[in-house]
Design a protein around this motif. Structure first.
Motif, short mmCIF file in Angstrom:
data_model
loop_
_atom_site.label_atom_id
_atom_site.label_comp_id
_atom_site.label_asym_id
_atom_site.label_seq_id
_atom_site.Cartn_x
_atom_site.Cartn_y
_atom_site.Cartn_z
N ALA A 155 0.84 -1.21 0.00
CA ALA A 155 0.00 0.00 0.00
C ALA A 155 0.87 1.25 0.00
N ASP A 156 1.99 1.23 0.75
CA ASP A 156 2.88 2.39 0.76
C ASP A 156 3.57 2.59 -0.59
N ILE A 157 3.84 1.50 -1.29
CA ILE A 157 4.43 1.62 -2.63
C ILE A 157 3.41 2.20 -3.61
N ASP A 158 2.16 1.77 -3.49
CA ASP A 158 1.12 2.24 -4.41
C ASP A 158 0.72 3.69 -4.14
N THR A 159 0.63 4.07 -2.85
CA THR A 159 0.21 5.43 -2.48
C THR A 159 1.21 6.00 -1.49
N PRO A 160 2.41 6.38 -1.95
CA PRO A 160 3.48 6.78 -1.03
C PRO A 160 3.20 8.04 -0.24
N THR A 161 2.30 8.89 -0.71
CA THR A 161 2.01 10.12 0.04
C THR A 161 1.01 9.89 1.16
N GLN A 162 0.46 8.68 1.25
CA GLN A 162 -0.46 8.33 2.33
C GLN A 162 0.06 7.07 3.05
N PRO A 163 1.23 7.15 3.64
CA PRO A 163 1.88 5.95 4.17
C PRO A 163 1.20 5.41 5.43
N ARG A 164 1.33 4.10 5.62
CA ARG A 164 0.77 3.43 6.79
C ARG A 164 1.85 2.86 7.71
N THR A 165 3.04 2.62 7.18
CA THR A 165 4.10 1.97 7.96
C THR A 165 5.13 3.00 8.40
N ALA A 166 5.95 2.60 9.38
CA ALA A 166 7.03 3.48 9.82
C ALA A 166 8.00 3.79 8.69
N PRO A 167 8.49 2.78 7.93
CA PRO A 167 9.37 3.12 6.81
C PRO A 167 8.69 4.06 5.81
N GLY A 168 7.42 3.82 5.52
CA GLY A 168 6.71 4.67 4.57
C GLY A 168 6.57 6.10 5.06
N ILE A 169 6.29 6.27 6.34
CA ILE A 169 6.18 7.61 6.92
C ILE A 169 7.53 8.33 6.84
N LEU A 170 8.61 7.63 7.14
CA LEU A 170 9.93 8.24 7.07
C LEU A 170 10.26 8.65 5.63
N VAL A 171 9.96 7.79 4.66
CA VAL A 171 10.26 8.12 3.26
C VAL A 171 9.47 9.35 2.81
N GLU A 172 8.19 9.39 3.11
CA GLU A 172 7.38 10.54 2.70
C GLU A 172 7.86 11.82 3.39
N ALA A 173 8.16 11.75 4.67
CA ALA A 173 8.63 12.95 5.38
C ALA A 173 9.97 13.43 4.82
N LYS A 198 21.31 0.43 11.06
CA LYS A 198 21.58 -0.04 9.69
C LYS A 198 20.35 -0.72 9.09
N ARG A 199 19.62 -1.46 9.92
CA ARG A 199 18.42 -2.12 9.41
C ARG A 199 17.33 -1.09 9.08
N THR A 200 17.22 -0.06 9.91
CA THR A 200 16.25 1.00 9.62
C THR A 200 16.62 1.68 8.30
N ARG A 201 17.89 2.01 8.15
CA ARG A 201 18.37 2.62 6.91
C ARG A 201 18.06 1.72 5.71
N ASN A 202 18.28 0.44 5.89
CA ASN A 202 18.03 -0.52 4.82
C ASN A 202 16.56 -0.51 4.40
N ALA A 203 15.68 -0.54 5.40
CA ALA A 203 14.24 -0.54 5.10
C ALA A 203 13.82 0.73 4.38
N VAL A 204 14.29 1.87 4.87
CA VAL A 204 13.89 3.16 4.30
C VAL A 204 14.42 3.30 2.87
N ILE A 205 15.68 2.96 2.65
CA ILE A 205 16.25 3.11 1.30
C ILE A 205 15.61 2.14 0.32
N GLN A 206 15.38 0.90 0.75
CA GLN A 206 14.73 -0.05 -0.16
C GLN A 206 13.35 0.42 -0.57
N LEU A 207 12.60 1.00 0.39
CA LEU A 207 11.28 1.51 0.05
C LEU A 207 11.38 2.75 -0.83
N ALA A 208 12.33 3.62 -0.54
CA ALA A 208 12.49 4.84 -1.34
C ALA A 208 12.88 4.51 -2.77
#
Length: 495
Positions: A155-173, A198-208
């Motif tokens: 859902a965060d990949i499809d609608t990145p400006t309306q994120p539901r997850t912590a990684p999605g919120i960080l990417v949009e912000a 490092k794991r947080t960075r990994n999640a955020v960059i992969q989603l971005a």
């Protein structure tokens, strides 16, 4: 009762920290450190906005209604209590799914999402901290790959400006800050994961990367993700806890009970500035990894042993478990013979003393830390608590009988029934897969153990392929199933 009551400092006035994951641990740990800091320095720049990303809106609104004040009851033992009022949280927000008529399926997402994104996009926000649990990062616990097929991440990949997850919120912000020409905030994970930054960075960059390669490159080059290690035992509140506090004149559904011990070790990488935490006991270091691994394998690993061995045998809390001489002996053996040898610590670290201090903390008679609470999300926790260290031991030709017993106990726990046949809930993202394996292989211990070991998103394949270790898990599973906890512990002692 030896009681010390510490009132909160006046409001700070400015919010410099946004926290994702408004739960008991955050309120009893990071918020306590920031309260200490504010009382010591009077610095007005580091108030906290805390956001709950899950389905519970009650705490968010309850804290708001209480003027963002609550208490943390810090017990050294049942007779020594510090009652600390906390006022450093200055805003609470809710971005989870609201329930309508008690039915989650009819809820709507993101009541305060835009307010949270605006707060994250503010120039005053310089640090974002997280306690969203291991599963909140949506990473394969074994490989570290983003779970792109998970419905929440999809859902965060499809609608990145309306994120539901912590990684999605960080990417949009971060995308909003980049577009506005603002420096990024520092992202500080406070969850029990190895290399959590490092794991947080990994999640955020992969989603971005699934949104914008240029954004991902900017995050990779500009955003700091320091690692940290957090330590404090914070059980879920019980009616007995609230009753004890009411006797002291404190009646607030937002209060939290914890032990008096508290620790925070942080990698010092904050390009936009940070509080002077050292004056409040925070250890700022160049490398958190040794402390993080020590805590995960010794404290959290011991907790997990109790969490899977205890409840099927009718043992409800950590205190009840360590009141057993046999279980205390198991923990000490595990910590010193299986966990400690896998650690590389700074000179002067005494792991035997650390093990003794953990056993003393577990025996705190004022806390009732429920083992079922610790048992939650085992599939996400066991790789870093037991299995990675055990793989290193096995590759060196060393045995790991305590972990073999623990893994057998975890498999046994996931059936969802205690030894007397009473049912309990198995709270884990992979619970349906566990149930499928038990339904298919429940009458064949060898096939059941093999099916669990084959879960390569939990068990490292090299460890699953280790015939001697697999045999040890199977033997321990048979002992637990046929002879119960006492018989399994006796078999371990004989071996």
């Amino acid at each position: 009762m030896n009681l010390t009551h510490l009132p909160a400092a006046p409001p700070a006035g400015r919010i410099g920290v946004v926290h994702l994951g408004l739960g008991a641990f955050h309120r009893a740990h990071q918020a306590v450190y920031l309260e200490r800091y504010r009382q010591r320095t009077g610095d007005a720049d580091w108030g906290v906005c805390s956001a709950n990303l899950r389905s519970s809106v009650g705490l968010v609104d309850g804290l708001r209604d209480a003027g963002y004040r609550y208490h943390v009851a810090e017990y050294a033992d049942s007779e020594t209590l510090t009652l600390r009022e906390i006022g450093t949280i200055e805003e609470t927000l809710f971005t989870g799914k609201e329930k309508v008529g008690g039915r989650d399926a009819e809820g709507r997402w993101g009541r305060d999402l835009e307010a949270l994104l605006a707060r994250l996009s503010s120039p005053e926000t310089r640090i974002v901290t997280l306690t969203v649990t291991e599963k909140g990062y949506f990473l394969n616990p074994a490989s570290g790959e983003l779970l792109a097929d998970d419905p929440m991440i999809a859902a965060d990949i499809d609608t990145p400006t309306q994120p539901r997850t912590a990684p999605g919120i960080l990417v949009e912000a971060l995308a909003r800050r980049q577009a506005a020409g603002l420096a990024p905030f520092t992202v500080l994970s406070c969850d029990n994961m190895p290399d959590n930054g490092k794991r947080t960075r990994n999640a955020v960059i992969q989603l971005a990367e699934r949104r914008d390669a240029a954004l991902a490159a900017w995050i990779e080059g500009e955003v700091a993700f320091p690692c940290s290690m957090v330590d404090r035992i914070v059980p879920a509140m019980t009616e007995a806890d609230f009753a004890r506090l009411a006797e002291l004149g404190v009646e607030d559904p937002n209060d939290v009970v914890s032990e008096s011990f508290i620790q925070w070790v942080i990698e010092d990488d904050f390009p936009q500035g940070r509080p002077d935490w050292e004056g409040d006991g925070v250890e700022m270091v160049a490398d958190v990894a040794p402390f993080e691994t020590m805590k995960l394998r010794m404290l959290n690993g011991s907790h997990s042993l109790l969490a899977y061995l205890g409840p099927p045998a009718g043992i409800e809390t950590v205190y009840d478990a360590v009141s057993s001489d046999d279980l205390r002996a198991l923990l000490r053996r595990y910590m010193l013979e299986e966990a400690a040898p896998t650690l590389v610590m700074p000179e002067g670290t005494d792991l035997a003393t650390y093990a003794d201090s953990l056993l003393a903390r577990f025996a705190n008679d004022s806390l009732r830390h429920r083992l079922h609470q610790i048992a939650m999300d085992g599939s996400q926790k066991l790789p870093q608590r037991w299995l990675q260290g055990t793989l290193a031991r096995r590759e060196a030709g060393q045995a790991a009988p305590c972990v073999a017993l623990g893994l057998a106990a975890w498999i046994r726990y996931t059936v969802g029934r205690d030894h007397a046949g009473a049912a309990y809930t198995v709270d884990d993202p992979l619970a349906s897969r566990f149930a499928e394996r038990h339904a298919r292989h429940g009458q064949d211990p060898e096939a059941l153990v093999s099916a669990f070991l084959a879960m390569d998103d939990v068990v490292p394949p090299a460890l699953a392929a280790d015939a001697a270790f697999a045999d040890a898990v199977l033997a321990a599973y048979r002992s637990l199933s046929e002879q119960g906890l006492d018989g399994a512990l006796a078999a371990l002692a004989r071996g």
